[in-house]
Design a protein around this motif. Structure first.
Motif, PDB file in Angstrom:
ATOM      1  N   SER A 112       0.909  -1.191   0.070  1.00 40.57           N
ATOM      2  CA  SER A 112      -0.174  -0.035  -0.042  1.00 40.57           C
ATOM      3  C   SER A 112       0.945   1.257   0.106  1.00 40.57           C
ATOM      4  O   SER A 112       2.095   1.082   0.406  1.00 40.57           O
ATOM      5  CB  SER A 112      -0.933   0.026   1.121  1.00 40.57           C
ATOM      6  N   VAL A 113       0.285   2.500  -0.649  1.00 42.58           N
ATOM      7  CA  VAL A 113       1.045   3.707  -0.466  1.00 42.58           C
ATOM      8  C   VAL A 113       0.053   4.645  -0.563  1.00 42.58           C
ATOM      9  O   VAL A 113      -1.202   4.486  -1.027  1.00 42.58           O
ATOM     10  CB  VAL A 113       1.888   3.760  -1.929  1.00 42.58           C
ATOM     11  N   ALA A 114       0.274   5.825   0.097  1.00 41.44           N
ATOM     12  CA  ALA A 114      -0.609   6.985   0.225  1.00 41.44           C
ATOM     13  C   ALA A 114      -0.600   7.627  -1.153  1.00 41.44           C
ATOM     14  O   ALA A 114       0.431   7.698  -1.970  1.00 41.44           O
ATOM     15  CB  ALA A 114       0.013   7.867   1.082  1.00 41.44           C
ATOM     16  N   TYR A 115      -1.606   8.038  -1.440  1.00 40.00           N
ATOM     17  CA  TYR A 115      -1.906   8.890  -2.833  1.00 40.00           C
ATOM     18  C   TYR A 115      -0.854   9.899  -3.034  1.00 40.00           C
ATOM     19  O   TYR A 115      -0.545  10.719  -2.165  1.00 40.00           O
ATOM     20  CB  TYR A 115      -3.082   9.560  -2.907  1.00 40.00           C
ATOM     21  N   GLY A 116      -0.240   9.859  -4.387  1.00 35.87           N
ATOM     22  CA  GLY A 116       0.912  10.730  -4.564  1.00 35.87           C
ATOM     23  C   GLY A 116       2.258  10.077  -4.340  1.00 35.87           C
ATOM     24  O   GLY A 116       3.074  10.624  -5.019  1.00 35.87           O
ATOM     25  N   LEU A 163       1.485   7.659 -10.710  1.00 36.96           N
ATOM     26  CA  LEU A 163       0.318   8.194  -9.899  1.00 36.96           C
ATOM     27  C   LEU A 163      -0.936   7.248 -10.183  1.00 36.96           C
ATOM     28  O   LEU A 163      -1.179   7.516 -11.326  1.00 36.96           O
ATOM     29  CB  LEU A 163       0.094   9.784 -10.429  1.00 36.96           C
ATOM     30  N   LEU A 164      -1.306   6.708  -9.178  1.00 39.22           N
ATOM     31  CA  LEU A 164      -2.428   5.753  -9.313  1.00 39.22           C
ATOM     32  C   LEU A 164      -3.486   6.109  -8.631  1.00 39.22           C
ATOM     33  O   LEU A 164      -3.230   6.851  -7.698  1.00 39.22           O
ATOM     34  CB  LEU A 164      -1.946   4.249  -8.890  1.00 39.22           C
ATOM     35  N   PRO A 165      -4.656   5.908  -8.988  1.00 38.49           N
ATOM     36  CA  PRO A 165      -5.821   6.169  -8.422  1.00 38.49           C
ATOM     37  C   PRO A 165      -6.107   5.492  -6.806  1.00 38.49           C
ATOM     38  O   PRO A 165      -5.501   4.582  -6.537  1.00 38.49           O
ATOM     39  CB  PRO A 165      -7.183   5.871  -9.110  1.00 38.49           C
ATOM     40  N   VAL A 166      -6.932   6.204  -5.997  1.00 39.37           N
ATOM     41  CA  VAL A 166      -7.103   5.824  -4.703  1.00 39.37           C
ATOM     42  C   VAL A 166      -7.985   4.440  -4.823  1.00 39.37           C
ATOM     43  O   VAL A 166      -8.823   4.464  -5.668  1.00 39.37           O
ATOM     44  CB  VAL A 166      -7.730   6.923  -3.782  1.00 39.37           C
TER      45      VAL A 166
END
Length: 217
Positions: A130-134, A176-179
């Motif tokens: 997992s990763v935070a947006y951005g 950059l991937l969507p939430v």
């Protein structure tokens, strides 16, 4: 003289007005998706290629071509298939072309079939699930046998990236991937000895934590 010019002008106007107006009707766009029953086959083994055209109301024919081989089939409810044992050895790009009809425009699709090559296996691993947006994680693709050469193409939605194998593996940073949950694929291009293969993994993108500053009085 003035009367003569008036008569000539009237005749020209009459001729211009009698011409039928031309109407250009545009055909609706289509998309063609091409799939193969197997990504890798032995030389002279059968492989079935299926073309699916959208909208499914499209009629007409689809022409398949790969190296020196070609075939044609007629659409039924938007799709048709051909089976062949004639693809030559190598990583063969097959292109399917829909010829269009009176209502729908032409379109093409393509896929690659590895014929008569040693099989390969591609494994894709993310440095974090997992990763935070951005933010981004490191994506590493490993191909076995490690002697395989060529490139890896990573893709998820509209994002893609590529890298060249070195010692059987290579890595890129995720874009950059969507939430939400994102499926990521890594496709090995194949080379003169080894067939194409694909590995997948998933990456969850969470909403970035908001920062609220204290008000100064």
């Amino acid at each position: 003289m003035i009367r003569l010019f008036s008569i000539l002008f009237g005749l020209l106007a009459l001729l211009a007005g009698s011409g039928a107006a031309s109407v250009v009707v545009s055909r609706a766009p289509t998309t063609l998706t091409l799939s193969a029953s197997a990504q890798s086959v032995a030389l002279s083994a059968a492989v079935t290629l299926t073309a699916t055209v959208a909208p499914s109301a499209a009629s007409g024919t689809v022409t398949f071509a790969g190296a020196t081989w070609s075939a044609t089939c007629a659409l039924i409810s938007g799709s048709c298939s051909v089976t062949t044992t004639s693809l030559p050895s190598g990583n063969i790009e097959v292109i399917a072309t829909y010829g269009g009809d009176t209502s729908y425009d032409v379109s093409t699709g393509k896929t690659t079939v590895s014929v008569g090559l040693a099989p390969s296996t591609t494994t894709l691993v993310a440095s974090s699930g997992s990763v935070a947006y951005g933010g981004s994680v490191t994506l590493t693709a490993s191909v076995a046998p490690s002697a395989a050469t060529g490139t890896i193409t990573f893709a998820s939605g509209t994002w893609s990236a590529s890298c060249s194998l070195s010692g059987g593996s290579c890595s890129v940073a995720s874009g950059l991937l969507p939430v939400g949950a994102n499926s990521i694929s890594a496709t090995y291009s194949g080379d003169g000895a080894y067939a194409r293969s694909t590995g997948t993994t998933s990456l969850t993108v969470t909403r970035a934590a908001s920062k609220i500053g204290r008000a100064h009085v």
